[in-house]
Design an enzyme around this catalytic site. Structure first.
Site, PDB file in Angstrom:
ATOM      1  N   ASP A  22      38.991  70.563  28.925  1.00 24.65           N
ATOM      2  CA  ASP A  22      40.142  71.447  28.823  1.00 24.65           C
ATOM      3  C   ASP A  22      39.808  72.685  29.656  1.00 24.65           C
ATOM      4  OD1 ASP A  22      42.520  72.705  27.846  1.00 24.65           O
ATOM      5  OD2 ASP A  22      41.311  73.724  26.335  1.00 24.65           O
ATOM      6  N   ASP A  46      41.450  76.471  29.265  1.00 19.91           N
ATOM      7  CA  ASP A  46      41.426  77.756  28.571  1.00 19.91           C
ATOM      8  C   ASP A  46      40.576  77.697  27.315  1.00 19.91           C
ATOM      9  OD1 ASP A  46      43.140  79.117  30.381  1.00 19.91           O
ATOM     10  OD2 ASP A  46      44.816  78.007  29.540  1.00 19.91           O
ATOM     11  N   LYS A  93      53.451  85.980  35.708  1.00 23.70           N
ATOM     12  CA  LYS A  93      52.289  85.964  34.820  1.00 23.70           C
ATOM     13  C   LYS A  93      51.154  85.175  35.456  1.00 23.70           C
ATOM     14  CE  LYS A  93      49.688  83.919  31.533  1.00 23.70           C
ATOM     15  NZ  LYS A  93      49.044  82.592  31.519  1.00 23.70           N
ATOM     16  N   SER A 125      44.769  70.140  31.332  1.00 24.06           N
ATOM     17  CA  SER A 125      45.200  71.387  30.695  1.00 24.06           C
ATOM     18  C   SER A 125      46.710  71.513  30.735  1.00 24.06           C
ATOM     19  CB  SER A 125      44.560  72.574  31.423  1.00 24.06           C
ATOM     20  OG  SER A 125      45.096  73.791  30.976  1.00 24.06           O
ATOM     21  N   GLU A 180      48.926  74.887  37.081  1.00 23.79           N
ATOM     22  CA  GLU A 180      47.872  74.361  37.951  1.00 23.79           C
ATOM     23  C   GLU A 180      47.169  75.444  38.772  1.00 23.79           C
ATOM     24  OE1 GLU A 180      47.168  71.040  41.484  1.00 23.79           O
ATOM     25  OE2 GLU A 180      48.932  70.910  40.204  1.00 23.79           O
TER      26      GLU A 180
END
Length: 261
Positions: free
Chosen positions: A8, A10, A88, A125, A129
């Site tokens: 993963d 984060d 963001k 994830s 990307e």
């Protein structure tokens, strides 16, 4: 036998949530003049929602739409969320490039060992990307990052805890579930890996330490490093015996057990 190590992003590759995503969300809200700021506790609750756009979309109550003067129609609101999320991602990626988010212990070491042993490498994830690739390059270096298959963002219709991203990873890698091991940090990620039939090792962080990790092969506070404080093994339901730090042999032991079942 070809094996794969799937990370993963984060909370696994780097401590991205508290020190990366949260301030990037809040800076975005400020730039767009939105009447919201997430504190650490609120953001911790938002982490139960897979995906940044989805977390932003959770704001769209009738009261918030009115207060933020957003379009009344779903299509217009979706366009607004997409614009917020693009900005963001720009903010977050710049933070990663600046070195503001150090890699978690053991990531580069385990990736090097796996590559040297002929294992395939991947990241799976729900984050955008560009963000995932930025974190990956910072965590393992640009040369090793090129050896990773990266699956991220809206590449599957359902995000974790649905197994879609891990099923796609197996398909792209050309492997069966018992040929791979996943490294996750959250209950949702563990649930996705287990539903895909893949063995999962969990490295907790401050946001996820209290979650239920039933079904994990083993749970540690990090993968650790030889020259650092020993890792803490929080749970172990596998033949692996992590010592001061997690080794590739520990992950291979998890795979060997999965292969026998």
């Amino acid at each position: 036998m070809v094996k794969a190590l799937i990370f993963d992003c984060d909370g696994v590759l780097a401590d991205t949530e508290r020190y990366g995503h949260l301030p990037a969300f809040n800076q975005t809200f400020a730039e767009f003049g939105l009447p919201v700021r997430w504190d650490e506790q609120e953001y911790g609750r938002k982490l139960a929602i897979g995906g940044g756009k989805e977390r932003m979309s959770s704001l769209l109550t009738p009261q918030f739409v009115a207060a933020a003067a957003l379009p009344p129609d779903p299509a217009g609101q979706a366009e607004a969320v997409a614009a917020w999320h693009r900005r963001k991602t720009e903010i977050y990626t710049a933070m990663v490039a600046a070195g503001d988010l150090p890699a978690r212990p053991g990531i580069a070491r385990i990736a090097e060992q796996a590559h040297a042993a002929g294992w395939l490498l991947a990241v799976a994830s729900t984050s955008a990307e560009p963000s995932v690739r930025a974190v990956l390059e910072h965590a393992v270096g640009p040369d090793r990052a090129r050896d990773f298959t990266v699956l991220a963002g809206d590449i599957v219709p359902r995000k974790k805890p649905a197994p879609d991203i891990y099923l796609l990873a197996l398909d792209r890698l050309g492997l069966a579930p018992h040929d791979a091991v996943v490294v996750e940090d959250s209950h949702n990620g563990l649930a996705a890996a287990v539903a895909a039939g893949i063995a999962c090792v969990v490295t907790v962080n401050d946001y996820t330490a209290g979650e239920d990790f039933t079904g994990a092969a083993f749970v540690v506070d990090s993968l650790g490093e030889p020259d650092a404080a020993p890792v803490t093994v929080l749970a172990n339901d596998s033949p692996a015996s992590p010592g001061a730090y997690v080794t590739l042999a520990d992950l291979a032991a998890v795979l060997a057990e999965k292969d026998r079942r």
